[in-house]
Scaffold this motif. Sequence first.
Motif, PDB file in Angstrom:
ATOM      1  N   ALA A 177     -42.412  -6.892  -3.465  1.00  0.00           N
ATOM      2  CA  ALA A 177     -42.041  -6.500  -1.859  1.00  0.00           C
ATOM      3  C   ALA A 177     -43.138  -7.201  -0.810  1.00  0.00           C
ATOM      4  O   ALA A 177     -42.764  -7.477   0.009  1.00  0.00           O
ATOM      5  CB  ALA A 177     -43.365  -4.687  -1.499  1.00  0.00           C
ATOM      6  N   ILE A 184     -47.843 -12.846   1.547  1.00  0.00           N
ATOM      7  CA  ILE A 184     -46.653 -12.265   2.709  1.00  0.00           C
ATOM      8  C   ILE A 184     -47.593 -12.841   4.469  1.00  0.00           C
ATOM      9  O   ILE A 184     -45.971 -13.476   5.281  1.00  0.00           O
ATOM     10  CB  ILE A 184     -46.959 -10.378   3.201  1.00  0.00           C
ATOM     11  CG1 ILE A 184     -46.101  -9.934   2.177  1.00  0.00           C
ATOM     12  CG2 ILE A 184     -47.077 -10.820   4.780  1.00  0.00           C
ATOM     13  CD1 ILE A 184     -46.446  -8.394   1.879  1.00  0.00           C
ATOM     14  N   ILE A 204     -42.364   1.275   5.443  1.00  0.00           N
ATOM     15  CA  ILE A 204     -43.806   1.487   4.178  1.00  0.00           C
ATOM     16  C   ILE A 204     -43.771   2.588   4.266  1.00  0.00           C
ATOM     17  O   ILE A 204     -44.556   2.613   3.140  1.00  0.00           O
ATOM     18  CB  ILE A 204     -44.388  -0.102   4.953  1.00  0.00           C
ATOM     19  CG1 ILE A 204     -43.675  -1.391   4.853  1.00  0.00           C
ATOM     20  CG2 ILE A 204     -45.605  -0.003   3.946  1.00  0.00           C
ATOM     21  CD1 ILE A 204     -44.169  -2.461   5.330  1.00  0.00           C
ATOM     22  N   ILE A 234     -46.120  -7.182  10.942  1.00  0.00           N
ATOM     23  CA  ILE A 234     -44.895  -6.628  10.220  1.00  0.00           C
ATOM     24  C   ILE A 234     -44.219  -5.245  12.244  1.00  0.00           C
ATOM     25  O   ILE A 234     -44.612  -4.817  12.536  1.00  0.00           O
ATOM     26  CB  ILE A 234     -45.031  -4.820   8.624  1.00  0.00           C
ATOM     27  CG1 ILE A 234     -45.495  -6.360   8.278  1.00  0.00           C
ATOM     28  CG2 ILE A 234     -43.684  -4.939   9.186  1.00  0.00           C
ATOM     29  CD1 ILE A 234     -45.411  -5.812   6.440  1.00  0.00           C
ATOM     30  N   ILE A 265     -39.832  -1.179   9.795  1.00  0.00           N
ATOM     31  CA  ILE A 265     -40.498  -1.855   8.657  1.00  0.00           C
ATOM     32  C   ILE A 265     -41.462  -0.588   8.150  1.00  0.00           C
ATOM     33  O   ILE A 265     -41.852  -0.379   7.251  1.00  0.00           O
ATOM     34  CB  ILE A 265     -40.113  -3.089   8.014  1.00  0.00           C
ATOM     35  CG1 ILE A 265     -38.613  -4.341   8.025  1.00  0.00           C
ATOM     36  CG2 ILE A 265     -40.991  -3.279   6.747  1.00  0.00           C
ATOM     37  CD1 ILE A 265     -39.076  -6.050   8.586  1.00  0.00           C
ATOM     38  N   PHE A 324     -37.136  -0.870   2.509  1.00  0.00           N
ATOM     39  CA  PHE A 324     -37.709  -1.579   3.716  1.00  0.00           C
ATOM     40  C   PHE A 324     -36.838  -1.883   4.942  1.00  0.00           C
ATOM     41  O   PHE A 324     -37.646  -1.418   5.959  1.00  0.00           O
ATOM     42  CB  PHE A 324     -38.633  -2.689   3.060  1.00  0.00           C
ATOM     43  CG  PHE A 324     -39.404  -2.993   2.087  1.00  0.00           C
ATOM     44  CD1 PHE A 324     -40.365  -2.133   2.130  1.00  0.00           C
ATOM     45  CD2 PHE A 324     -39.373  -3.628   1.010  1.00  0.00           C
ATOM     46  CE1 PHE A 324     -41.293  -1.967   1.033  1.00  0.00           C
ATOM     47  CE2 PHE A 324     -40.113  -3.451   0.110  1.00  0.00           C
ATOM     48  CZ  PHE A 324     -41.380  -2.910  -0.128  1.00  0.00           C
ATOM     49  N   SER A 325     -35.339  -2.015   4.927  1.00  0.00           N
ATOM     50  CA  SER A 325     -34.523  -2.602   5.812  1.00  0.00           C
ATOM     51  C   SER A 325     -34.007  -0.884   6.527  1.00  0.00           C
ATOM     52  O   SER A 325     -32.786  -1.263   7.230  1.00  0.00           O
ATOM     53  CB  SER A 325     -33.541  -3.348   5.714  1.00  0.00           C
ATOM     54  OG  SER A 325     -32.934  -2.720   4.373  1.00  0.00           O
ATOM     55  N   SER A 373     -38.932  -8.770   7.456  1.00  0.00           N
ATOM     56  CA  SER A 373     -39.792  -9.119   8.884  1.00  0.00           C
ATOM     57  C   SER A 373     -39.242 -10.407  10.007  1.00  0.00           C
ATOM     58  O   SER A 373     -38.498 -10.461  11.171  1.00  0.00           O
ATOM     59  CB  SER A 373     -40.319  -9.165   8.779  1.00  0.00           C
ATOM     60  OG  SER A 373     -41.412  -8.333   8.179  1.00  0.00           O
ATOM     61  N   GLN A 405     -49.881  -9.273  -2.485  1.00  0.00           N
ATOM     62  CA  GLN A 405     -48.792  -8.878  -1.202  1.00  0.00           C
ATOM     63  C   GLN A 405     -49.897  -9.295  -0.071  1.00  0.00           C
ATOM     64  O   GLN A 405     -49.798 -10.137   1.090  1.00  0.00           O
ATOM     65  CB  GLN A 405     -48.277  -7.287  -1.050  1.00  0.00           C
ATOM     66  CG  GLN A 405     -47.145  -6.929  -1.976  1.00  0.00           C
ATOM     67  CD  GLN A 405     -47.240  -5.397  -1.842  1.00  0.00           C
ATOM     68  OE1 GLN A 405     -47.787  -4.357  -1.755  1.00  0.00           O
ATOM     69  NE2 GLN A 405     -46.721  -5.122  -3.152  1.00  0.00           N
ATOM     70  N   ILE A 416     -40.423  -8.141   2.499  1.00  0.00           N
ATOM     71  CA  ILE A 416     -41.571  -7.354   3.873  1.00  0.00           C
ATOM     72  C   ILE A 416     -41.202  -8.703   4.583  1.00  0.00           C
ATOM     73  O   ILE A 416     -40.723  -8.711   5.555  1.00  0.00           O
ATOM     74  CB  ILE A 416     -42.253  -6.978   3.402  1.00  0.00           C
ATOM     75  CG1 ILE A 416     -42.152  -5.593   2.994  1.00  0.00           C
ATOM     76  CG2 ILE A 416     -43.455  -6.943   4.650  1.00  0.00           C
ATOM     77  CD1 ILE A 416     -43.733  -4.774   2.378  1.00  0.00           C
TER      78      ILE A 416
END
Length: 508
Positions: free
Chosen positions: A126, A105, A89, A81, A85, A183-184, A134, A101, A130
């Motif tokens: 998430a 992910i 988190i 990641i 980010i 997250f961003s 990313s 997750q 995420i």
Amino acid sequence: MNFIPTTALPESTKKLVYVPPSHEKKQKDSENQACYPLSEELLFKQSNTVKPPQQQEVFVTSSVNDQIAPLKTMEQFFAVIPPQIILNIKKLQYISPSAIQQYTIPIAITGSDILATSQTGTGKSAAFLIPSLSQILTENLKKLTKSPQEHKSNYSAVAKPFIIILSPTRELALQNFKASCQFSFKTGILTRVCYGGEGLKEQQIALKRGCDVLIGTPGRLKDYMKQKLIDFSYMKTFILDEADTMINMGFINDIKFIRQEIIEQTYQRSKSQLQTLMFSATFPNSVKQIANAFLNSPYYIRVGDIFSCAKNVKQIILKPQDFKKQLFLKFLLLQKGGALVFCNTKATVAKLTKFLITEIQQKTLRQIPQIQADEFAKITDFDFCETEILPQNVQSLSGDNTQQERNEAIANFSNDALKMLICTDVAQRGIDLPNVQFVVNYEMPDTFEEYQHRIGRTGRAGKAGTAISFVGEFDSKEMLKGVAGNLVRSENEVPAWLQSIFERKRRK
């Protein structure tokens, strides 16, 4: 509506005091939600440490037979990641990735299609946000569209999103919008949200000022497509959140229309293949059919037993008379912890809300026959609340509410300003309300899938919760069969009268 606790009062007489918001503040809040993300303080102020998720069995299958290792620890998680980010988190105080997750992910980052099914409250948002966010950063996608870094820029053009996230309701769209902004944060990624009911002009202005991630309900997104406000040429990822709910709500044709337009525009520009991620709490045949039509060599990820509800939710099934149901809500209102009460019609929501507010105003809330109070006390572990209950501590949430009222109701419940939120199924579709101690099915839903969604509002993120359901004479036997099986699988008690229904059915 906003409430603040009065700290000057003695503990025994402490109240929640209603403070009416000004019209100016309402306008500002609406603009923030429609156009721009909240400030850092508001984005992260309610972040509680996310508890380590319970261990759940995970099943992963794929037609390509490529095994991708899950991310079991935060160290493994952070290795794939981007740094900014990771900082966000950490602000959200994650301790470890949840099962959905861990597996989703690393697969999503490769660009593969996914159908993921997991119980509500397990961190699906998430799981798709995420990896998608990313990808924008690691591939430096913003250089393609030259979208600005600031949400309030003077950039004037159509929206050119890389990610589209479809949500079944306005509330879930706003929830995903906030999560994307969290997250961003400080990455330069622009997230916009579009939904019906309000903010048409503000949403149009926001889209024209640049858009990297677009979250919306299918109907409003189609409206903006017809107005030529969205260019799908640069699309990378198409995400269906709560796919089962969107299909049940009749959005399937809208979803097909939107996806086809995305594919045609994307292929014309780069001939690249669109990544599609589908997430669902249940797995009916309708979801299987859409997955077969939409997904290309997908990974199928199933976490836990999607046909039962979380074991940390205590489920209690009752068969009372109608007057006992109202008395029980009075009793529950006097307990610690927030309660979400589901009804099947807007009329019942209005009736119950009026009844409870009147009881509070007339100071008859505590007038419950002792025999009934003793009976209710045996149902589960209750803890009486010393705080005085005010009329403003009960609120309704249904299609009769304006969007502003719906936003306020959800915010008030999340801030512990409400004791009880009486609602239709508008509140069971994926909304993350962190303080739900009790879910009450005042009226049972038509299907077992809807039952799962409703009681999934409690017991989220590893917390314990209680779901209490009142069964009526004419409730669906097929739905009750699903509930009975779920009680067994989740290690809850099955009432003798519910068992007898199916014993009689088998003998016939």
